[in-house]
Design a protein around this motif. Structure first.
Motif, PDB file in Angstrom:
ATOM      1  N   ALA A 126      87.845  13.896  46.725  1.00 28.98           N
ATOM      2  CA  ALA A 126      88.976  13.782  47.648  1.00 28.98           C
ATOM      3  C   ALA A 126      90.185  14.549  47.142  1.00 28.98           C
ATOM      4  CB  ALA A 126      89.334  12.314  47.857  1.00 28.98           C
ATOM      5  N   VAL A 127      90.489  14.411  45.861  1.00 28.16           N
ATOM      6  CA  VAL A 127      91.663  15.086  45.297  1.00 28.16           C
ATOM      7  C   VAL A 127      91.489  16.605  45.345  1.00 28.16           C
ATOM      8  CG1 VAL A 127      92.923  15.504  43.140  1.00 28.16           C
ATOM      9  CG2 VAL A 127      92.402  13.167  43.848  1.00 28.16           C
ATOM     10  N   VAL A 128      90.327  17.095  44.945  1.00 30.20           N
ATOM     11  CA  VAL A 128      90.101  18.544  44.927  1.00 30.20           C
ATOM     12  C   VAL A 128      90.095  19.110  46.348  1.00 30.20           C
ATOM     13  CG1 VAL A 128      88.460  20.363  44.336  1.00 30.20           C
ATOM     14  CG2 VAL A 128      88.882  18.488  42.731  1.00 30.20           C
ATOM     15  N   THR A 129      89.430  18.418  47.269  1.00 27.94           N
ATOM     16  CA  THR A 129      89.353  18.896  48.649  1.00 27.94           C
ATOM     17  C   THR A 129      90.720  18.885  49.313  1.00 27.94           C
ATOM     18  OG1 THR A 129      87.100  18.037  48.812  1.00 27.94           O
ATOM     19  CG2 THR A 129      88.196  18.580  50.873  1.00 27.94           C
ATOM     20  N   ALA A 130      91.462  17.807  49.140  1.00 25.64           N
ATOM     21  CA  ALA A 130      92.795  17.718  49.734  1.00 25.64           C
ATOM     22  C   ALA A 130      93.740  18.745  49.130  1.00 25.64           C
ATOM     23  CB  ALA A 130      93.356  16.314  49.550  1.00 25.64           C
ATOM     24  N   ALA A 131      93.600  19.011  47.831  1.00 20.39           N
ATOM     25  CA  ALA A 131      94.456  20.002  47.177  1.00 20.39           C
ATOM     26  C   ALA A 131      94.252  21.388  47.775  1.00 20.39           C
ATOM     27  CB  ALA A 131      94.177  20.028  45.677  1.00 20.39           C
ATOM     28  N   GLY A 132      93.078  21.632  48.341  1.00 19.46           N
ATOM     29  CA  GLY A 132      92.802  22.906  48.990  1.00 19.46           C
ATOM     30  C   GLY A 132      93.345  22.994  50.399  1.00 19.46           C
ATOM     31  N   GLY A 133      94.013  21.936  50.871  1.00 21.39           N
ATOM     32  CA  GLY A 133      94.643  21.965  52.189  1.00 21.39           C
ATOM     33  C   GLY A 133      93.800  21.408  53.309  1.00 21.39           C
ATOM     34  N   ALA A 134      92.698  20.739  52.991  1.00 22.35           N
ATOM     35  CA  ALA A 134      91.831  20.207  54.043  1.00 22.35           C
ATOM     36  C   ALA A 134      92.512  19.070  54.797  1.00 22.35           C
ATOM     37  CB  ALA A 134      90.519  19.709  53.431  1.00 22.35           C
ATOM     38  N   THR A 135      92.151  18.914  56.054  1.00 23.56           N
ATOM     39  CA  THR A 135      92.679  17.827  56.872  1.00 23.56           C
ATOM     40  C   THR A 135      92.055  16.500  56.458  1.00 23.56           C
ATOM     41  OG1 THR A 135      90.943  18.017  58.541  1.00 23.56           O
ATOM     42  CG2 THR A 135      92.911  19.409  58.828  1.00 23.56           C
ATOM     43  N   LEU A 136      92.592  15.414  57.011  1.00 23.48           N
ATOM     44  CA  LEU A 136      92.039  14.098  56.725  1.00 23.48           C
ATOM     45  C   LEU A 136      90.579  14.017  57.165  1.00 23.48           C
ATOM     46  CD1 LEU A 136      92.350  11.151  55.809  1.00 23.48           C
ATOM     47  CD2 LEU A 136      93.253  10.622  58.085  1.00 23.48           C
ATOM     48  N   ALA A 137      90.292  14.502  58.369  1.00 19.68           N
ATOM     49  CA  ALA A 137      88.916  14.436  58.880  1.00 19.68           C
ATOM     50  C   ALA A 137      87.969  15.267  58.029  1.00 19.68           C
ATOM     51  CB  ALA A 137      88.878  14.912  60.333  1.00 19.68           C
ATOM     52  N   ASP A 138      88.394  16.469  57.649  1.00 15.03           N
ATOM     53  CA  ASP A 138      87.522  17.331  56.844  1.00 15.03           C
ATOM     54  C   ASP A 138      87.327  16.755  55.441  1.00 15.03           C
ATOM     55  OD1 ASP A 138      87.202  19.070  58.931  1.00 15.03           O
ATOM     56  OD2 ASP A 138      88.696  20.514  58.230  1.00 15.03           O
ATOM     57  N   THR A 139      88.385  16.202  54.869  1.00 12.07           N
ATOM     58  CA  THR A 139      88.259  15.602  53.536  1.00 12.07           C
ATOM     59  C   THR A 139      87.341  14.392  53.579  1.00 12.07           C
ATOM     60  OG1 THR A 139      90.513  16.323  52.986  1.00 12.07           O
ATOM     61  CG2 THR A 139      89.532  14.633  51.592  1.00 12.07           C
ATOM     62  N   ALA A 140      87.502  13.554  54.595  1.00 11.61           N
ATOM     63  CA  ALA A 140      86.652  12.371  54.727  1.00 11.61           C
ATOM     64  C   ALA A 140      85.188  12.767  54.878  1.00 11.61           C
ATOM     65  CB  ALA A 140      87.100  11.532  55.913  1.00 11.61           C
TER      66      ALA A 140
END
Length: 240
Positions: free
Chosen positions: A103-117
């Motif tokens: 979650a931290v790595v994906t969100a740090a790349g700018g992914a949306t909530l839906a894409d991170t989930a």
């Protein structure tokens, strides 16, 4: 950027998992808040504390919640109902540690909530793949040649740990910075290409030192993306 809340029965456990994830998140990680332990500081979970953590973590882009054990889910569900907009809160079914790191790595790349989930929900798949716990009738994939219009390079991974943990996170964050669809193939492992934006998919390849990889990219910034990614691999991610 989305926020992340780690819900655990044990504060030391949550703090250690969050520390691991944030070390992988780079210089600009998402906000991570911890809601751990019962109201008296013993083992347990507290819906009120979780609701407060949700409010602190939400910058307007939503919050992803990772939980450790059964009653943590019940407390998180109750806390979500306390919030002004429950639809912006997603409770993830992912394993606690793997999910938090992803979650931290994906969100740090700018992914949306839906894409991170969606990415984090596959957290257990990487470990199953590395342990060989795949479907028995699944065919062995053959690496495909780059499609027309793609840019690509092939090189050998030289750093001692291969594309695991920290190097994999560094690779994903670099790929995510560019307007390009980047994929990587382990040419020695016989796997299909996986997205270079997915930490879980990349780690599931189990790329070790000495493995040959092909990295392909399409899109407006494909050339720049490949230049940085090749530099990372050929420099051994600073480990050589």
């Amino acid at each position: 950027m989305i926020g992340i809340v780690a819900v655990s029965h044990s504060r030391p456990l949550a703090e250690a998992a969050a520390d691991l994830a944030l070390r992988m998140g780079g210089d600009a990680p998402p906000t991570v808040r911890i809601a751990a332990g019962g109201p008296d500081g013993d083992l347990g979970t507290d819906a009120t504390a979780i609701a407060e953590a949700l409010a602190e973590a939400d910058s307007g882009d939503g919050v992803l919640v990772l939980m450790d054990l059964g009653s943590a889910l019940l407390s998180a569900e109750m806390a979500r109902e306390f919030t002004a907009d429950p639809d912006r809160i997603v409770l993830s079914p992912a394993p606690f540690v793997e999910g938090l790191v992803s979650a931290v790595v994906t969100a740090a790349g700018g992914a949306t909530l839906a894409d991170t989930a969606a990415e984090v929900a596959r957290a257990a798949d990487a470990k199953r793949a590395q342990l060989g716990a795949t479907e028995p009738d699944a065919p062995t994939a053959v690496p495909a040649e780059p499609a027309s219009g793609q840019l690509s390079f092939e090189t050998t991974v030289i750093n001692p740990s291969g594309l695991h943990a920290r190097p994999a996170a560094t690779f994903v964050k670099a790929a995510s910075r560019y307007d390009a669809d980047v994929q990587i193939t382990d040419l020695d492992g016989g796997a299909q290409p996986v997205s270079a934006r997915s930490l879980l998919a990349l780690m599931s390849l189990g790329v070790r030192q000495g493995a040959r990889v092909r990295v392909t990219a399409t899109g407006p910034q494909a050339r720049d993306a490949l230049a940085e990614l090749r530099s990372l691999i050929d420099d051994g991610f600073g480990e050589v």
